[in-house]
Design a protein around this motif. Structure first.
Motif, short mmCIF file in Angstrom:
data_model
loop_
_atom_site.label_atom_id
_atom_site.label_comp_id
_atom_site.label_asym_id
_atom_site.label_seq_id
_atom_site.Cartn_x
_atom_site.Cartn_y
_atom_site.Cartn_z
N VAL A 146 26.31 32.49 -50.46
CA VAL A 146 26.42 33.22 -48.96
C VAL A 146 26.40 34.80 -48.91
CG1 VAL A 146 28.82 33.65 -47.46
CG2 VAL A 146 28.20 31.30 -48.28
N THR A 147 25.67 35.27 -48.21
CA THR A 147 26.00 37.01 -48.24
C THR A 147 26.37 37.20 -46.73
OG1 THR A 147 23.70 36.30 -47.56
CG2 THR A 147 23.51 36.77 -50.12
N PHE A 148 27.16 38.44 -47.19
CA PHE A 148 27.40 39.02 -45.83
C PHE A 148 26.65 40.23 -45.95
CE2 PHE A 148 29.75 41.64 -43.59
CZ PHE A 148 30.00 41.13 -42.23
N ILE A 149 26.54 40.62 -44.86
CA ILE A 149 25.60 42.42 -45.14
C ILE A 149 26.55 42.89 -43.78
CG2 ILE A 149 23.86 43.73 -44.36
CD1 ILE A 149 21.89 41.81 -45.85
N GLY A 150 27.07 43.23 -43.34
CA GLY A 150 27.42 44.46 -42.94
C GLY A 150 27.33 45.78 -42.47
N THR A 151 26.69 45.76 -41.58
CA THR A 151 25.10 46.94 -40.80
C THR A 151 26.18 47.59 -39.81
OG1 THR A 151 24.37 45.49 -39.03
CG2 THR A 151 23.32 45.35 -41.20
N THR A 152 25.37 49.56 -39.45
CA THR A 152 25.82 49.60 -37.75
C THR A 152 25.56 49.71 -36.80
OG1 THR A 152 25.41 52.02 -39.81
CG2 THR A 152 25.24 52.33 -37.14
N ARG A 153 26.10 49.07 -35.86
CA ARG A 153 26.07 48.59 -34.82
C ARG A 153 26.05 50.00 -33.49
NH1 ARG A 153 30.40 45.81 -34.57
NH2 ARG A 153 31.21 47.52 -33.43
N THR A 154 24.62 50.01 -32.81
CA THR A 154 24.90 50.28 -31.48
C THR A 154 23.99 50.05 -30.59
OG1 THR A 154 24.08 53.07 -31.28
CG2 THR A 154 22.76 51.75 -32.63
N PRO A 155 24.71 50.43 -29.56
CA PRO A 155 25.10 50.74 -28.88
C PRO A 155 26.92 50.29 -29.62
CG PRO A 155 25.25 49.59 -27.07
CD PRO A 155 24.23 49.53 -28.20
N ASN A 156 28.36 51.07 -29.76
CA ASN A 156 29.16 50.31 -29.89
C ASN A 156 30.78 51.17 -28.90
OD1 ASN A 156 31.34 49.27 -31.60
ND2 ASN A 156 31.96 51.22 -32.40
N SER A 192 25.95 48.80 -44.51
CA SER A 192 26.80 49.55 -44.83
C SER A 192 27.98 48.93 -46.71
CB SER A 192 27.77 50.03 -43.78
OG SER A 192 28.59 48.48 -43.19
N ILE A 193 27.44 47.28 -46.41
CA ILE A 193 28.61 46.58 -47.93
C ILE A 193 27.65 45.50 -47.74
CG2 ILE A 193 29.99 45.80 -45.91
CD1 ILE A 193 32.25 45.36 -48.02
N VAL A 194 27.46 44.78 -48.55
CA VAL A 194 27.04 43.78 -49.14
C VAL A 194 28.02 43.45 -49.95
CG1 VAL A 194 24.80 42.76 -50.59
CG2 VAL A 194 24.46 44.33 -49.13
#
Length: 227
Positions: free
Chosen positions: A112-122, A174-176
């Motif tokens: 299982v992989t999780f990738i957190g990314t920069t969201r826009t708009p916020n 931003s995180i893996v």
């Protein structure tokens, strides 16, 4: 000669048993026992672990005698082979394939992989980019702690937690988090646990750079550590 074999954690699950007897030629070593076990159980991969003979850790070329108890031990929580953690100012996307390959092994049926990314708009505001700042010496230790907690709670294979620092643009990672396990429920649960713990206790802070200003994004401290 005959030796008694003990297997633990995901080794046990891959073999379908935690105890068995193994017939070997006289003069066999721990490596010979390993090869015989892996040949008899195609889903079993003992690489990266350790072996103990009669409750004492031994090297792979240690000789065996009739009646010995041979235990094959998976990498322990926080061990080099089972955990990869880190902080980096480099892009995480090129690292993902390497981490997935590292976490992959015959004994692990789920990755299982999780990738957190920069969201826009916020919250209705356009985000130009994020900046991540850390207390790096402490953050490294906290990432290792989270990985140990994951191994203590679930039967897992390998765990990778890597967090980005510095400037991170929209849609960039931003995180893996990569988790391998014998079965998918544990892999999913452990990955979810990891990101929630990261958001709660990892000393990394995020600043949003907006079209009309900038703001530090804060969560809440746990009751246990709140000042």
């Amino acid at each position: 000669m005959q030796v008694d074999v003990r297997l633990f954690a995901h080794y046990r699950e891959a073999a379908g048993t935690g105890r068995l007897k193994l017939e070997l030629p006289e003069g066999s070593t721990v490596t010979d026992a390993r090869r015989a076990l892996e040949a008899a159980h195609p889903g079993l991969d003992l690489s990266g672990g350790m072996a103990a003979v009669n409750e004492e850790l031994v090297p792979p070329d240690a000789p065996l005698r009739d009646g010995d108890e041979v235990a094959f031990l998976p990498p322990v929580s926080g061990g080099e082979e089972a955990v990869r953690t880190g902080l980096t100012e480099e892009a995480l996307e090129p690292l993902l394939g390497e981490l997935v390959s590292w976490a992959t092994a015959p004994a692990y049926g789920a990755i299982v992989t999780f990738i957190g990314t920069t969201r826009t708009p916020n919250k209705g505001r356009e985000v130009r980019h994020l900046t991540y700042e850390a207390y790096p010496e402490m953050a490294e230790k906290v990432l290792e702690r989270i990985a140990r907690e994951m191994h203590e709670r679930w039967t897992l294979g390998r765990v990778a937690l890597v967090h980005r620092l510095g400037r991170v643009g929209p849609a960039e990672a931003s995180i893996v988090i990569v988790v391998s396990a014998p079965h998918r429920p544990e892999a999913f649960e452990a990955a979810r646990y990891a990101i929630e713990r990261v958001k709660l206790i990892l000393p990394v802070w995020k600043k949003e750079h907006l079209e009309d200003g900038e703001v530090w994004v804060e969560g809440g401290a746990t009751d246990e550590y709140r000042l």
